[in-house]
Motif scaffolding. Sequence first.
Motif, mmCIF file in Angstrom:
data_model
loop_
_atom_site.group_PDB
_atom_site.id
_atom_site.type_symbol
_atom_site.label_atom_id
_atom_site.label_comp_id
_atom_site.label_asym_id
_atom_site.label_seq_id
_atom_site.Cartn_x
_atom_site.Cartn_y
_atom_site.Cartn_z
ATOM 1 N N GLU A 1 77.112 17.909 -105.850
ATOM 2 C CA GLU A 1 76.823 18.448 -106.836
ATOM 3 C C GLU A 1 76.659 19.734 -107.419
ATOM 4 O O GLU A 1 76.323 20.177 -108.530
ATOM 5 C CB GLU A 1 74.930 18.810 -105.742
ATOM 6 N N ASN B 1 76.614 20.820 -111.318
ATOM 7 C CA ASN B 1 75.833 21.893 -111.790
ATOM 8 C C ASN B 1 77.152 22.720 -112.534
ATOM 9 O O ASN B 1 77.320 22.631 -113.676
ATOM 10 C CB ASN B 1 75.449 23.118 -110.845
ATOM 11 N N ARG C 1 77.540 14.933 -100.310
ATOM 12 C CA ARG C 1 76.382 15.071 -102.048
ATOM 13 C C ARG C 1 76.134 16.853 -102.790
ATOM 14 O O ARG C 1 76.211 16.854 -103.659
ATOM 15 C CB ARG C 1 75.549 14.890 -101.106
#
Length: 193
Positions: A70, A74, A66
């Motif tokens: 992420e 980003n 995860r």
Amino acid sequence: MTVSQQSKSTTGELKKALAPRTGLQPSEQLVTYKGRERKNSEFLDRFGVKNKSKLVVSEDPASLERRYIERQRNARIQNANRAIGAIALEVDKLADQVTSIEKSVSGGSKVAEVQITTLIELLMRHAVKLESIPADADTSSQKNLQAKRVQKCVEALDVLKVSNARLQTVLVTTKWETFDNSPPVTTKWEIFD
């Protein structure tokens, strides 16, 4: 590391106590005792934890994944924002040129058609670049805003192109005309009293 915990505590409570020390949120931790992963709702004494028992705390591979996803997301957002920002700066410069042409044409000065055509081409290249930037919910509004700016400039140039074509070209020369029939210049002066 040694942690004191009541034997009537749950694995979830143990994870909360370990969070500041491990730097992992309780949802990112796996607690294993005697080779088996323990669920958050299980009581420590029920699965045999006693004083000085050793439990293994590790990072949950799913939380690693995860976080990786992420970070990738980003990075994509940052890259898209950088690309959109660079295009916005270029569109600012081109918009200034459009304004300059508008002033010239509205003032009655004819502008070279190639100048207008070149500006349209440059703006269209930026429109294509904008289209190629992958956008998600975070960057799509910025991308749309810049696309609308480009479109507005191109539309203004199309109108200016028509107005510019209607203007007459004024030719200014620096060659002076001379008149051969002019009377000769005399240097004698007559005085009248």
